[in-house]
Design an enzyme around this catalytic site. Structure first.
Site, PDB file in Angstrom:
ATOM      1  N   HIS A  30       0.823  -1.218   0.000  1.00  0.00           N
ATOM      2  CA  HIS A  30       0.000   0.000   0.000  1.00  0.00           C
ATOM      3  C   HIS A  30       0.852   1.262   0.000  1.00  0.00           C
ATOM      4  O   HIS A  30       2.053   1.238   0.287  1.00  0.00           O
ATOM      5  CB  HIS A  30      -0.918   0.005   1.216  1.00  0.00           C
ATOM      6  CG  HIS A  30      -0.166   0.040   2.521  1.00  0.00           C
ATOM      7  ND1 HIS A  30       0.429   1.182   3.029  1.00  0.00           N
ATOM      8  CD2 HIS A  30       0.114  -0.939   3.413  1.00  0.00           C
ATOM      9  CE1 HIS A  30       1.020   0.918   4.172  1.00  0.00           C
ATOM     10  NE2 HIS A  30       0.859  -0.368   4.428  1.00  0.00           N
ATOM     11  N   GLU A 103      -2.123  -6.946   7.399  1.00  0.00           N
ATOM     12  CA  GLU A 103      -0.789  -6.923   7.984  1.00  0.00           C
ATOM     13  C   GLU A 103      -0.767  -7.798   9.242  1.00  0.00           C
ATOM     14  O   GLU A 103      -1.808  -8.198   9.775  1.00  0.00           O
ATOM     15  CB  GLU A 103      -0.398  -5.477   8.322  1.00  0.00           C
ATOM     16  CG  GLU A 103       1.004  -5.292   8.881  1.00  0.00           C
ATOM     17  CD  GLU A 103       2.101  -5.814   7.961  1.00  0.00           C
ATOM     18  OE1 GLU A 103       2.208  -7.051   7.845  1.00  0.00           O
ATOM     19  OE2 GLU A 103       2.854  -4.993   7.402  1.00  0.00           O
TER      20      GLU A 103
END
Length: 238
Positions: A30, A103
């Site tokens: 990202h 994550e």
């Protein structure tokens, strides 16, 4: 899992890059967030992109769109979802959300700066820094745990990708690193040899065919930490 975006053509066309054989997977980190800038461990805290991160997503999406992806899957955390959506807008492909691409859950570490983690959890932090795949940061989950769930996601979504197709995963730095090393079959103790991805950079893995011994697919690393150049990285031997 859910999908956002509109359906559109994802087939390979003029200007796209083709793999000679097999499918390809792009693992894409990202864009930048305020916590990246502050040096805070984000983990599964849902932090949005900042202005720089939004610009990074738009820029890298233009490069990835030229590869004519067939499927886009993103972590459901905002920073990865928005990064994936930037590519979805350019390609017309829907973005499937999958929480398995999140994550690492870093428990008590989340929200702390790395200096604070080193001070409050010195032994745990030292083991994590050396690349220990079994240490559980902040009581969350280990690198082995993360690799298992991300690779399960890859395997599932590959089933809907053509034999010569491209799957793009919008995910996170830690999740990306352990997934790539696991897919490559690197020994656990050597996972730290692979560098992490910069914000909005990606790695590409190419399918090499079945590995009968491992009862799975074999992959090779075609690109790593790509995205900072003005054109997609394409390297040919010879």
């Amino acid at each position: 899992m859910s999908s956002v975006g509109s359906h559109g053509a994802g087939s390979h066309g003029a200007g796209g890059h083709h793999a000679a054989n097999g499918r390809r997977v792009i693992v894409w980190r990202h864009g930048q967030t305020p916590w990246n800038v502050a040096g805070r461990f984000q983990g599964q805290t849902d932090i949005d992109l900042d202005e720089v991160g939004e610009a990074q997503a738009e820029s890298s999406a233009r490069l990835l769109a030229a590869l004519n992806p067939d499927r886009i899957v993103a972590s459901d955390l905002t920073r990865a979802r928005k990064t994936g959506e930037a590519l979805g807008r350019l390609t017309g492909l829907p973005v499937t959300l999958d929480e398995r691409l999140r994550e690492t859950n870093a428990g008590r570490w989340q929200g702390l700066t790395f200096a604070e983690i080193n001070e409050q959890f010195p032994e745990e932090s030292a083991a994590w820094t050396t690349g220990d795949v079994e240490v559980v940061p902040g009581g969350g989950e280990s690198r082995l745990d993360v690799a298992a769930r991300v690779c399960a996601s890859v395997q599932e979504h590959l089933a809907s990708v053509p034999d010569d197709g491209l799957l793009v995963l919008a995910t996170h730095g830690g999740a990306a690193r352990v997934a790539i090393t696991s897919m490559l079959g690197l020994p656990h103790g050597s996972w730290s040899v692979l560098s992490g991805l910069a914000n909005c950079n990606w790695s590409m893995l190419e399918e090499m065919g079945p590995d009968k011994a491992a009862r799975g697919l074999r992959w090779r690393l075609a690109e790593h930490n790509a995205g900072s150049l003005p054109e997609p990285v394409v390297v040919e031997e010879g």
